[in-house]
Scaffold this motif. Structure first.
Motif, mmCIF file in Angstrom:
data_model
loop_
_atom_site.group_PDB
_atom_site.id
_atom_site.type_symbol
_atom_site.label_atom_id
_atom_site.label_comp_id
_atom_site.label_asym_id
_atom_site.label_seq_id
_atom_site.Cartn_x
_atom_site.Cartn_y
_atom_site.Cartn_z
ATOM 1 N N ALA A 204 0.827 -1.206 0.000
ATOM 2 C CA ALA A 204 0.000 0.000 0.000
ATOM 3 C C ALA A 204 0.863 1.258 0.000
ATOM 4 O O ALA A 204 0.365 2.359 0.249
ATOM 5 C CB ALA A 204 -0.929 0.002 1.203
ATOM 6 N N GLY A 205 2.168 1.102 -0.272
ATOM 7 C CA GLY A 205 3.051 2.263 -0.363
ATOM 8 C C GLY A 205 3.564 2.771 0.958
ATOM 9 O O GLY A 205 3.855 3.964 1.102
ATOM 10 N N VAL A 206 3.699 1.888 1.946
ATOM 11 C CA VAL A 206 4.194 2.279 3.276
ATOM 12 C C VAL A 206 5.518 1.574 3.538
ATOM 13 O O VAL A 206 5.582 0.349 3.542
ATOM 14 C CB VAL A 206 3.177 1.906 4.374
ATOM 15 C CG1 VAL A 206 3.721 2.285 5.747
ATOM 16 C CG2 VAL A 206 1.844 2.590 4.125
ATOM 17 N N ASP A 207 6.580 2.339 3.747
ATOM 18 C CA ASP A 207 7.907 1.783 4.026
ATOM 19 C C ASP A 207 8.362 2.247 5.405
ATOM 20 O O ASP A 207 8.349 3.446 5.707
ATOM 21 C CB ASP A 207 8.922 2.237 2.971
ATOM 22 C CG ASP A 207 8.655 1.618 1.614
ATOM 23 O OD1 ASP A 207 8.453 0.395 1.557
ATOM 24 O OD2 ASP A 207 8.637 2.357 0.608
ATOM 25 N N VAL A 208 8.772 1.295 6.237
ATOM 26 C CA VAL A 208 9.193 1.586 7.604
ATOM 27 C C VAL A 208 10.696 1.401 7.716
ATOM 28 O O VAL A 208 11.236 0.344 7.386
ATOM 29 C CB VAL A 208 8.474 0.660 8.602
ATOM 30 C CG1 VAL A 208 8.900 0.997 10.031
ATOM 31 C CG2 VAL A 208 6.962 0.775 8.456
ATOM 32 N N HIS A 209 11.385 2.453 8.165
ATOM 33 C CA HIS A 209 12.832 2.405 8.374
ATOM 34 C C HIS A 209 13.097 2.887 9.799
ATOM 35 O O HIS A 209 13.035 4.088 10.075
ATOM 36 C CB HIS A 209 13.568 3.290 7.363
ATOM 37 C CG HIS A 209 13.226 2.997 5.932
ATOM 38 N ND1 HIS A 209 13.728 1.920 5.245
ATOM 39 C CD2 HIS A 209 12.403 3.647 5.058
ATOM 40 C CE1 HIS A 209 13.256 1.911 4.017
ATOM 41 N NE2 HIS A 209 12.440 2.954 3.880
ATOM 42 N N ALA A 210 13.367 1.936 10.702
ATOM 43 C CA ALA A 210 13.577 2.265 12.120
ATOM 44 C C ALA A 210 12.341 3.001 12.647
ATOM 45 O O ALA A 210 11.252 2.450 12.627
ATOM 46 C CB ALA A 210 14.852 3.068 12.303
ATOM 47 N N SER A 211 12.497 4.260 13.081
ATOM 48 C CA SER A 211 11.364 4.996 13.632
ATOM 49 C C SER A 211 10.720 5.943 12.621
ATOM 50 O O SER A 211 9.853 6.744 12.980
ATOM 51 C CB SER A 211 11.811 5.806 14.855
ATOM 52 O OG SER A 211 12.787 6.761 14.492
ATOM 53 N N THR A 212 11.129 5.842 11.360
ATOM 54 C CA THR A 212 10.584 6.706 10.308
ATOM 55 C C THR A 212 9.720 5.891 9.357
ATOM 56 O O THR A 212 10.116 4.808 8.915
ATOM 57 C CB THR A 212 11.706 7.388 9.518
ATOM 58 O OG1 THR A 212 12.492 8.188 10.409
ATOM 59 C CG2 THR A 212 11.132 8.293 8.433
ATOM 60 N N VAL A 213 8.537 6.405 9.054
ATOM 61 C CA VAL A 213 7.612 5.740 8.135
ATOM 62 C C VAL A 213 7.377 6.650 6.940
ATOM 63 O O VAL A 213 6.953 7.806 7.106
ATOM 64 C CB VAL A 213 6.271 5.423 8.824
ATOM 65 C CG1 VAL A 213 5.328 4.720 7.858
ATOM 66 C CG2 VAL A 213 6.496 4.572 10.068
ATOM 67 N N GLU A 214 7.662 6.149 5.742
ATOM 68 C CA GLU A 214 7.426 6.896 4.509
ATOM 69 C C GLU A 214 6.147 6.356 3.867
ATOM 70 O O GLU A 214 6.038 5.170 3.574
ATOM 71 C CB GLU A 214 8.596 6.732 3.539
ATOM 72 C CG GLU A 214 9.938 7.235 4.072
ATOM 73 C CD GLU A 214 10.054 8.745 4.054
ATOM 74 O OE1 GLU A 214 9.154 9.408 3.470
ATOM 75 O OE2 GLU A 214 11.030 9.274 4.615
#
Length: 262
Positions: A204-214
């Motif tokens: 659905a276009g959600v990328d999680v990198h550590a504590s940041t969500v794009e």
């Protein structure tokens, strides 16, 4: 402990349940308030202790939780700036039903219980405000129970992300306010289940990198929150995010099919 600053008093004045109080009444209610600075992990009060005060958060995050017989934490809520808690047990001289501790560095206003009771006796408007606040907490608890019972894990996580987003459309970057294990507990999930949901949300276009969500498109994530859990009515693509296994035919349906084939 320190006296509240003008900014602190302004935060309290804007809380819905207190915004209806006359300025003089609010000033009396906050006349004995103090502000505590809490380090991360410090307990504000513990489950079963006699209620000594109620609280309003000025900065940071506070979690409310109960300890299960097995020794695990059952997270009831995670609160932040401008939210109040423990009103009910304060003016009924009860005991705290849960433990409150700081998730991050936090500043919390404390209003003594005996002072609140005296204000209630002298100013009925304070009693009405306290009852209204208790009612709001009850309504929120009912909504949380409904969310846990009726929403899928994916929907719960999506709704949590939407609540943190500064906009409802277009690309967005979200910073998770506290660690993922607490997020999982708040949403009624195991940490490994939260990780699986984050992986599913990539579609659905959600990328999680550590504590940041794009988030590629907030509108799509918002649709996912309201997505019906039946595959046919789900507006979000790809369908596997909300797809459910087909319901088994009831006896009447089976009989109809048998008759159609004869």
């Amino acid at each position: 402990m320190a006296a509240p600053t003008p900014v602190d008093l302004d935060i309290v004045a804007q809380i819905p349940v207190f915004s209806g109080l006359k300025p003089g009444t609010l000033a009396v209610l906050l006349g004995e308030a103090t502000v505590l600075n809490l380090r991360q992990g410090r307990a504000l009060f513990r489950q079963g202790e006699q209620a000594q005060a109620f609280f309003v958060i000025m900065e940071g995050w506070i979690k409310l939780y109960r300890v299960t017989p097995a020794g695990d934490e059952a997270v009831l809520n995670v609160l932040t700036r401008g939210e109040s808690f423990a009103e009910a047990v304060t003016f009924t001289s009860g005991r705290y039903p849960a433990t409150a501790s700081a998730v991050t560095l936090a500043r919390v206003m404390m209003i003594p219980a005996d002072h609140v009771v005296n204000c209630i006796r002298e100013m009925p408007d304070v009693a009405i405000a306290m009852i209204a606040s208790t009612s709001q907490h009850l309504q929120r608890m009912v909504q949380q129970i409904e969310q846990l019972m009726a929403h899928s894990a994916t929907q719960r996580v999506a709704e949590f992300l939407v609540s943190l987003a500064p906009r409802a459309k277009g690309p967005c970057r979200i910073t998770l306010p506290y660690d993922k294990s607490l997020i999982a507990g708040r949403l009624g999930l195991k940490p490994e289940s939260l990780s699986r949901v984050f992986a599913k949300l990539r579609a659905a276009g959600v990328d999680v990198h550590a504590s940041t969500v794009e988030v590629r498109d907030m509108a799509q994530l918002c649709k996912l929150v309201a997505c019906d859990r039946t595959m046919a009515r789900c507006p979000v693509k790809p369908r596997p995010i909300c797809a459910q296994p087909p319901r088994p035919l009831d006896l009447d349906s089976k009989s109809m099919l048998a008759g159609a084939g004869s």
